[in-house]
Design an enzyme around this catalytic site. Structure first.
Site, short mmCIF file in Angstrom:
data_model
loop_
_atom_site.label_atom_id
_atom_site.label_comp_id
_atom_site.label_asym_id
_atom_site.label_seq_id
_atom_site.Cartn_x
_atom_site.Cartn_y
_atom_site.Cartn_z
CE LYS A 53 -3.90 -2.43 1.96
NZ LYS A 53 -4.61 -2.91 3.15
CD GLN A 97 -3.59 -4.49 6.30
OE1 GLN A 97 -3.41 -3.55 5.55
NE2 GLN A 97 -4.32 -5.54 5.95
CG ASP A 120 -9.61 0.02 4.34
OD1 ASP A 120 -9.29 -0.27 3.16
OD2 ASP A 120 -9.00 -0.39 5.35
#
Ligand code: NAP
Length: 286
Positions: A53, A97, A120
């Protein structure tokens, strides 16, 4: 029939180049989009994901911060760090995460992220916006699947779509996006008695289960579009999806490979959400 391949790597490359142009346009106005990636603990898969990422951000000219914390980090400290990033004008997207260590409540963590920085798309405000058809960040994986359908000219309107799996991060938002695109949507899960009965009627099947060979050739209507979200390991330890690729690709019209299908698209859509967050924040500043 031999299915055509939906190449997630190629499509993701194209999307990244579009994002890079948008990043350059913001840079001309003196703004640089920024993504903060928070990692708690040492889960090996998570370490690889966050590394990718951060590298993706660099590849399109975005600023990124990798915020690493020990597995013992108290929940309150994590929440405090998120609030700090919420207030940081140089950070437009925040991603924590998952999975988090057991002593940390993931829902509480996600809900502490400002909805304006929820790239997200997991915040309850983002999920709610999707549910009622309002603007908000879409979860990256289903958003990427929709882009894949678009890329092959598959308009879900009037089609029967079957989503296998009902998680909050893939199955449910996938179903909502397909519904928004005017598909007739069936959502299957572990308590669905006859999965094949549903999938055989589907023009579009999205498999998001996490088990190999959940979808086999006899369960697919000839010509259907098959999107494989699953990420599993086969007996040789190689990455594979939920779909029996060799069998299903003889029946389906289109199919996504694993690897090289949905995975790269999920990463690309994170960049899309982040540039969108940065553009919205720039607009809000006037
Ligand atoms: P999850 O939270 O474990 O959800 C799995 C879903 O599958 C659940 O809704 C479960 O039903 C359903 N299910 C389990 N066994 C089933 C069966 N035999 N028949 C029908 N449905 C069944 O997983 P997830 O987070 O959604 O992820 C799904 C898969 O996608 C995993 O392999 C994950 O690694 C992968 N993934 C890939 C990407 C990517 O970028 N490629 C991104 C995210 C996830 P119940 O609700 O009844 O338990």
């Amino acid at each position: 029939m031999t299915a055509k391949l939906i190449d997630g790597n190629a499509l993701a490359r194209h999307i990244r180049s579009e994002v890079a142009q948008r990043v350059a346009a913001l840079a001309e106005q003196g703004h640089r989009p920024g993504l903060a990636v928070i990692l708690v603990g040492h889960n090996p898969a998570s370490q690889v994901y966050v590394k990718h990422k951060v590298a993706d951000c660099e590849s399109v000219g975005m600023h990124s911060v990798l915020d690493r914390h020990p597995a013992e980090l108290p929940e309150a400290e994590l929440l405090a760090r998120i609030r700090e990033l919420n207030a940081d004008p140089g950070i437009h997207g925040i991603l924590v995460q998952l999975p988090l260590p057991a002593h940390i409540d993931a829902n509480k963590v996600i809900e502490t992220i400002s909805p304006a920085k929820d790239v997200d798309g997991f915040h309850v405000a983002s999920a709610g916006a999707l549910m009622i058809g309002r603007a908000g960040f879409k979860a990256c994986t289903p958003y990427g699947c929709m882009k894949m359908l678009e890329s092959i000219g598959c308009d879900p309107r009037g089609k029967h779509a079957v989503v296998i799996g009902r998680s909050n991060i893939v199955g449910k938002p996938m179903a909502m996006l397909l519904l928004q695109a005017n598909a007739t949507v069936t959502v299957c899960h572990s308590a669905t008695p006859d999965l094949a009965h549903h999938t055989r009627q589907a023009d579009i099947v999205v498999a998001a289960v996490g088990k190999r060979n959940v979808l086999t050739a006899d369960m697919v209507k000839p010509g259907a579009v098959v999107i494989d979200v699953g990420m599993n390991r086969n007996d040789e330890g190689k990455l594979c999806g939920d779909v029996d690729f060799d069998g299903v690709s003889k029946v389906a019209g289109w199919i996504t490979p694993v690897p090289g299908g949905v995975g790269p698209m999920t990463r690309a859509m994170l960049l899309v959400n982040t540039i969108e967050a940065a553009e919205l924040s720039t607009l809000a500043q006037g």
